[in-house]
Design a protein around this motif. Structure first.
Motif, PDB file in Angstrom:
ATOM      1  N   ASN A   1       0.794  -1.224   0.112  1.00  0.00           N
ATOM      2  CA  ASN A   1      -0.087   0.033   0.154  1.00  0.00           C
ATOM      3  C   ASN A   1       0.887   1.252  -0.085  1.00  0.00           C
ATOM      4  OD1 ASN A   1       1.057  -0.208   2.691  1.00  0.00           O
ATOM      5  ND2 ASN A   1      -0.968   0.200   3.609  1.00  0.00           N
TER       6      ASN A   1
ATOM      7  N   ALA B   1       2.534   2.658   1.686  1.00  0.00           N
ATOM      8  CA  ALA B   1       3.195   3.359   2.990  1.00  0.00           C
ATOM      9  C   ALA B   1       3.984   4.729   3.101  1.00  0.00           C
ATOM     10  CB  ALA B   1       3.955   2.406   3.894  1.00  0.00           C
ATOM     11  N   LEU B   2       3.330   5.621   2.283  1.00  0.00           N
ATOM     12  CA  LEU B   2       4.135   6.994   1.955  1.00  0.00           C
ATOM     13  C   LEU B   2       3.632   7.755   3.512  1.00  0.00           C
ATOM     14  CD1 LEU B   2       3.617   7.936  -1.553  1.00  0.00           C
ATOM     15  CD2 LEU B   2       5.806   7.171  -0.227  1.00  0.00           C
ATOM     16  N   PHE B   3       4.458   8.546   3.954  1.00  0.00           N
ATOM     17  CA  PHE B   3       3.945   9.327   5.269  1.00  0.00           C
ATOM     18  C   PHE B   3       2.893  10.373   4.819  1.00  0.00           C
ATOM     19  CE2 PHE B   3       8.680   8.160   6.074  1.00  0.00           C
ATOM     20  CZ  PHE B   3       8.412   6.923   6.698  1.00  0.00           C
ATOM     21  N   PRO B   4       1.737  10.499   5.184  1.00  0.00           N
ATOM     22  CA  PRO B   4       0.787  11.194   4.823  1.00  0.00           C
ATOM     23  C   PRO B   4       1.129  12.771   5.043  1.00  0.00           C
ATOM     24  CG  PRO B   4      -0.172   9.950   6.476  1.00  0.00           C
ATOM     25  CD  PRO B   4       1.282   9.554   6.222  1.00  0.00           C
ATOM     26  N   HIS B   5       1.709  13.164   6.247  1.00  0.00           N
ATOM     27  CA  HIS B   5       1.921  14.424   6.736  1.00  0.00           C
ATOM     28  C   HIS B   5       3.553  14.868   6.272  1.00  0.00           C
ATOM     29  CE1 HIS B   5       4.111  11.460   9.354  1.00  0.00           C
ATOM     30  NE2 HIS B   5       4.681  12.378   9.995  1.00  0.00           N
ATOM     31  N   LYS B   6       3.962  14.338   5.180  1.00  0.00           N
ATOM     32  CA  LYS B   6       5.144  14.721   4.714  1.00  0.00           C
ATOM     33  C   LYS B   6       5.052  14.879   3.267  1.00  0.00           C
ATOM     34  CE  LYS B   6       8.228  12.616   7.959  1.00  0.00           C
ATOM     35  NZ  LYS B   6       8.976  13.853   8.581  1.00  0.00           N
TER      36      LYS B   6
ATOM     37  N   PHE C   1      13.535  11.107   3.762  1.00  0.00           N
ATOM     38  CA  PHE C   1      13.460  10.513   5.176  1.00  0.00           C
ATOM     39  C   PHE C   1      14.535   9.554   5.515  1.00  0.00           C
ATOM     40  CE2 PHE C   1      11.964   7.760   8.550  1.00  0.00           C
ATOM     41  CZ  PHE C   1      11.216   8.603   9.426  1.00  0.00           C
TER      42      PHE C   1
ATOM     43  N   TYR D   1       1.841  16.424  -1.551  1.00  0.00           N
ATOM     44  CA  TYR D   1       1.531  15.397  -0.498  1.00  0.00           C
ATOM     45  C   TYR D   1       0.951  14.305  -1.273  1.00  0.00           C
ATOM     46  CZ  TYR D   1       2.189  18.860   3.145  1.00  0.00           C
ATOM     47  OH  TYR D   1       2.840  19.928   4.061  1.00  0.00           O
TER      48      TYR D   1
ATOM     49  N   LYS E   1      -1.427  12.353  -0.660  1.00  0.00           N
ATOM     50  CA  LYS E   1      -2.748  12.160  -1.286  1.00  0.00           C
ATOM     51  C   LYS E   1      -3.011  12.600  -2.425  1.00  0.00           C
ATOM     52  CE  LYS E   1      -3.749   9.392   1.823  1.00  0.00           C
ATOM     53  NZ  LYS E   1      -4.070   8.091   1.549  1.00  0.00           N
TER      54      LYS E   1
ATOM     55  N   ASP F   1      -1.759   3.394   9.688  1.00  0.00           N
ATOM     56  CA  ASP F   1      -1.375   2.220   8.947  1.00  0.00           C
ATOM     57  C   ASP F   1       0.051   1.655   9.520  1.00  0.00           C
ATOM     58  OD1 ASP F   1      -0.468   0.324   7.315  1.00  0.00           O
ATOM     59  OD2 ASP F   1      -0.135   1.680   5.665  1.00  0.00           O
TER      60      ASP F   1
ATOM     61  N   LEU G   1       3.428   2.188   8.171  1.00  0.00           N
ATOM     62  CA  LEU G   1       4.202   3.499   8.222  1.00  0.00           C
ATOM     63  C   LEU G   1       5.480   3.381   8.908  1.00  0.00           C
ATOM     64  CD1 LEU G   1       1.264   6.100   7.977  1.00  0.00           C
ATOM     65  CD2 LEU G   1       2.744   5.312   6.111  1.00  0.00           C
TER      66      LEU G   1
ATOM     67  N   GLU H   1       8.548  11.231  14.717  1.00  0.00           N
ATOM     68  CA  GLU H   1       8.387  11.642  13.312  1.00  0.00           C
ATOM     69  C   GLU H   1       7.005  11.369  12.743  1.00  0.00           C
ATOM     70  OE1 GLU H   1      11.112  12.889  10.561  1.00  0.00           O
ATOM     71  OE2 GLU H   1      12.811  12.442  12.051  1.00  0.00           O
ATOM     72  N   ILE H   2       6.643   9.985  13.057  1.00  0.00           N
ATOM     73  CA  ILE H   2       5.454   9.462  12.247  1.00  0.00           C
ATOM     74  C   ILE H   2       4.064   9.253  13.405  1.00  0.00           C
ATOM     75  CG2 ILE H   2       4.749   7.418  10.890  1.00  0.00           C
ATOM     76  CD1 ILE H   2       7.219   8.933   9.810  1.00  0.00           C
TER      77      ILE H   2
ATOM     78  N   PRO I   1       2.997  12.626  15.226  1.00  0.00           N
ATOM     79  CA  PRO I   1       2.077  13.840  14.404  1.00  0.00           C
ATOM     80  C   PRO I   1       1.007  13.161  13.901  1.00  0.00           C
ATOM     81  CG  PRO I   1       4.495  13.402  13.697  1.00  0.00           C
ATOM     82  CD  PRO I   1       4.481  12.569  14.817  1.00  0.00           C
ATOM     83  N   LEU I   2       0.818  11.941  13.381  1.00  0.00           N
ATOM     84  CA  LEU I   2      -0.213  11.410  12.823  1.00  0.00           C
ATOM     85  C   LEU I   2      -1.416  11.002  14.038  1.00  0.00           C
ATOM     86  CD1 LEU I   2       1.109   8.807  10.592  1.00  0.00           C
ATOM     87  CD2 LEU I   2       0.178  10.983   9.734  1.00  0.00           C
TER      88      LEU I   2
ATOM     89  N   GLY J   1      -4.286  16.144   5.172  1.00  0.00           N
ATOM     90  CA  GLY J   1      -3.077  15.119   4.832  1.00  0.00           C
ATOM     91  C   GLY J   1      -3.718  14.066   5.246  1.00  0.00           C
TER      92      GLY J   1
ATOM     93  N   ALA K   1      -6.737  12.541   5.053  1.00  0.00           N
ATOM     94  CA  ALA K   1      -8.161  12.161   4.576  1.00  0.00           C
ATOM     95  C   ALA K   1      -7.732  11.064   3.393  1.00  0.00           C
ATOM     96  CB  ALA K   1      -8.811  13.401   3.600  1.00  0.00           C
TER      97      ALA K   1
END
Ligand code: ATP
Ligand code: MG
Lengths: 359, 288
Positions: A83, A85-90, A98, A130, A132, B180, B183, B200-201, B204-205, B286, B288
């Motif tokens: 899937n 697994a990209l960091f959604p907030h970066k 990273f 981003y 998404k 997930d 991640l 870092e992951i 924040p998430l 970010g 959604a």
């Protein structure tokens, strides 16, 4: 020296053994595919190499170094998840950066390498987006860029293409192979899609029920399966129970409907010491001709077409030969096509037949 | 009617009972309160109908009200921080445990089956002069006289944390559950050890959950009335106690109305500012 070496690794989940003793040598720069039906232990094997699962027994060596007890963040492996697994907030650039950041690569070099990686996957213009905001195919490429930018010893991919639609999947297949060859990275690829596996691999590892069934070049495995499972799993095969016999000094297999089929010695040798023998005829190695076609050097049988399944330029016939059902794959030639109920001549060359044994 | 039109209308049909009850039970009474706030209670005890700003001026200028408001906000802030610090590890543990999550969540809900008042009063049995804590210390001979532990700001915060912690844990848990696991694995595989991966992951998430839990704890804490009554001393009154005092004890509806509107305004603007500056929308986008 092999890039990755698995030595009798075993994985048990409680009483259930997901991977039976498995050994594998993966040469430097090769593209190795683990192929098998769902639940056969492909992901489990890959996760053990990745360090996400501990093998119950056995050793894993990467570049000659035993890494069983090396924690995942020190293994220097690039992993692409199914899937992504990209960091959604970066941002895309931060995602790719990273691994470099955690290797304390100075900022300038980091930026340069991120740019290079994005160039390699042909998405430099998305650096500030981003995840998404990207399409599935783009996310896939970014995940790949993130994994290879750290220059890992080995690239591990778990069904990376399965979430893409069919067209995109074929494009990405070519793209992935191009990138792999360009940077020459040892790659372990997991899939249950055999066309993917056949098209991309240097070495194919066919697995079933937690065991390795056969290892070899895709062509070799396809044309010369060594087990009934592999013959059945790859492509479309007609597999007939058979007995070892000989006629006029030539040994071969005798099966219902087709009678005696002479086989080459190397095929007969595969049956030594096996309890059961099967005659395997690939569906595309069989020809369907009109009944009145002139004889040729091939074996010929009379049969009746039971069903016809058009698949674009290919057509699949289901043919009954003396009560045995055969599947035949032929190119659609235009001049000759057959209908349900037609009496036809079914022909194949004994040279194209393969013997497999089973215990 | 086409299906499309019907579907477009459906949310409103489904929402209407809720909207009607909000209108009748919340908006309309609030309007009454606004009207009341401009009336004036005369010396005779009767309400003088009209448009008087006297109560507003008194509340907005008197330092007594300002100090209690600040005290209320301070207590709510400390409570929220304590809840976050205590709740995060618990939520993390539940989200990461295998199999028995349902039981752990049930345990978390269990306190809600007992009245909040009784739960608050239970602290008297624990920390009171003849409570469990003092009894044990006296039995062990560590102290001769019982300690006066109750009826101060600390016990008010203790009671609020006791009440609000499950809300915080649930909110954080939900956002942790959403992350997930790949991640974290991906971050590790890229060379981040577990601590860095968390910072870092994971953290924040899970911020949206932490923020939502924080806001909930803060607003519920700042509006609390019972906890200071049961566990606080005379100097630990919170703003809602003033409202009670004005309306129930002094029967001064206009003053009580002004006080409640001030509390609503302050909490409402905090919610707005919170939304704006924590960039929750951005975060949500970010994710959604
Ligand atoms: N954590 C686990 N606990 C228990 N059993 C597991 C666990 N992970 C995998 N298994 C079992 O091990 C077997 C192999 O699983 P694995 O995920 O390796 O299959 P796979 O070949 O990757 O299949 P797929 O093509 O469906 O991804 C399966 O029977 C699965 O149920
Ligand atoms: Mg799998």
């Amino acid at each position: 020296m092999s890039a990755v070496k698995l030595h009798n690794i075993v994985k048990k989940f409680g009483a259930f053994t997901a991977v039976h003793p498995m050994s594998l040598d993966i040469p430097e720069r090769s593209f190795v595919t683990l192929l098998g039906p769902s639940g056969c232990g492909k992901t489990t094997t890959l996760r053990m190499v990745a360090g996400l699962l501990d093998p119950t027994e056995g050793d894993i060596l990467v570049a000659g170094r035993q890494i069983n007890d090396v924690p995942i963040h020190k293994r220097n492996l690039g992993i692409v998840f199914q899937n992504y697994a990209l960091f959604p907030h970066k941002t895309v650039a931060d995602n790719v950066a990273f691994g470099l950041k955690h290797r304390n690569i100075p900022k300038e070099e980091r930026n340069r390498r991120v740019a290079e990686a994005l160039e390699l996957v042909q998405l430099p213009h998305l650096a500030n987006s981003y995840p998404k905001q990207l399409s599935g195919g783009q996310q896939q490429r970014i995940a790949l860029a993130r994994a290879i930018v750290i220059e890992p010893d080995v690239l591990l991919l778990d069904e990376p293409l399965s979430a893409l639609d069919a067209n995109l999947r074929e494009d990405m297949r070519v793209e992935l192979k191009r990138i792999q060859e360009q940077i020459g990275i040892t790659t372990i690829f997991v899939t249950h899609d055999q066309s993917e596996a056949l098209a991309m691999s240097d070495i194919l590892v066919v697995m079933s029920n937690g065991r390795v069934e056969q290892v070899g070049a895709p062509k070799e495995i396809y044309s010369n399966p060594t087990s009934r499972f592999v013959a059945d799993f790859l492509g479309t095969s007609n597999i007939l129970e058979a007995e070892i016999t000989s006629e006029g000094g030539q040994s071969g297999l005798t099966a219902a409907a087709v009678g005696f089929v002479p086989l080459r010695d190397e095929q007969m040798a595969k049956l030594a010491g096996r309890a059961k023998a099967y005659l395997v005829i690939r569906a595309e190695k069989i020809d369907i001709l009109p009944l009145d076609a002139g004889p040729d050097a091939r074996l010929s049988f009379e049969g009746t077409i039971e069903a016809v399944d058009y698949q674009g330029q290919l057509v699949r016939y289901f043919v009954d030969v003396q009560g045995m059902k055969f599947q035949v794959l032929n190119m659609l030639s235009g001049t000759t096509s057959f209908e349900d109920g037609d009496r036809v001549s079914v022909r194949f060359d004994s040279q194209d037949c393969v013997a497999v044994g089973e215990d | 009617m086409s299906i499309e039109k019907r579907e477009a209308r459906q949310p409103w049909v489904l929402l209407s009972p809720a909207l009607v009850s909000i209108l009748l039970l919340l908006i309309v009474p609030l309007m009454f309160i606004v009207v009341y706030s401009f009336w004036l209670r005369t010396a005779t005890g009767a309400d003088q109908v009209g448009f008087y700003l006297d109560n507003w001026i008194e509340v907005l200028t008197d330092e007594f009200y300002r100090d209690i408001l600040l005290q209320t906000l301070r207590i709510a802030s400390v409570t929220t921080i304590v809840c976050a610090v205590m709740g995060y590890p618990a939520a993390y543990f539940i989200a990461r445990s295998r199999g028995n999550k349902a039981i752990l969540l049930l345990l978390l809900m269990l306190p809600f089956w007992i009245s909040y008042i009784i739960r608050t009063m239970s602290w008297i049995n624990i920390l009171g002069v003849s409570g469990a804590f003092n009894s044990v210390l006296m039995m062990l001979g560590i102290i001769d006289e019982p300690l006066q532990l109750l009826y101060n700001e600390v016990t008010v915060i203790l009671g609020l944390v006791h009440f609000l912690l499950p809300f915080m844990i649930l909110n954080i848990y939900v956002s942790l559950e959403d992350i997930d696991r790949n991640l974290e694995d991906a971050a590790c595989s890229l060379g981040a050890h577990r601590g860095r991966t968390f910072l870092e992951i994971t953290l924040p998430l899970s911020l949206p959950g932490l923020a939502a839990g924080g806001l909930l704890c803060f607003v519920l804490g700042a509006g609390t009335y019972i906890t200071p009554v049961i566990l606080g001393g005379p100097r630990d009154a919170m703003f809602a106690n003033l409202v009670f005092e004005a309306i129930i004890t002094q029967l001064d509806w206009p003053l009580g109305s002004v006080l409640s509107l001030v509390l609503i305004a302050v909490l409402g603007s905090i919610v707005l500012v919170y939304n704006r500056f924590l960039g929750m929308r951005q975060l949500m986008k970010g994710l959604a």
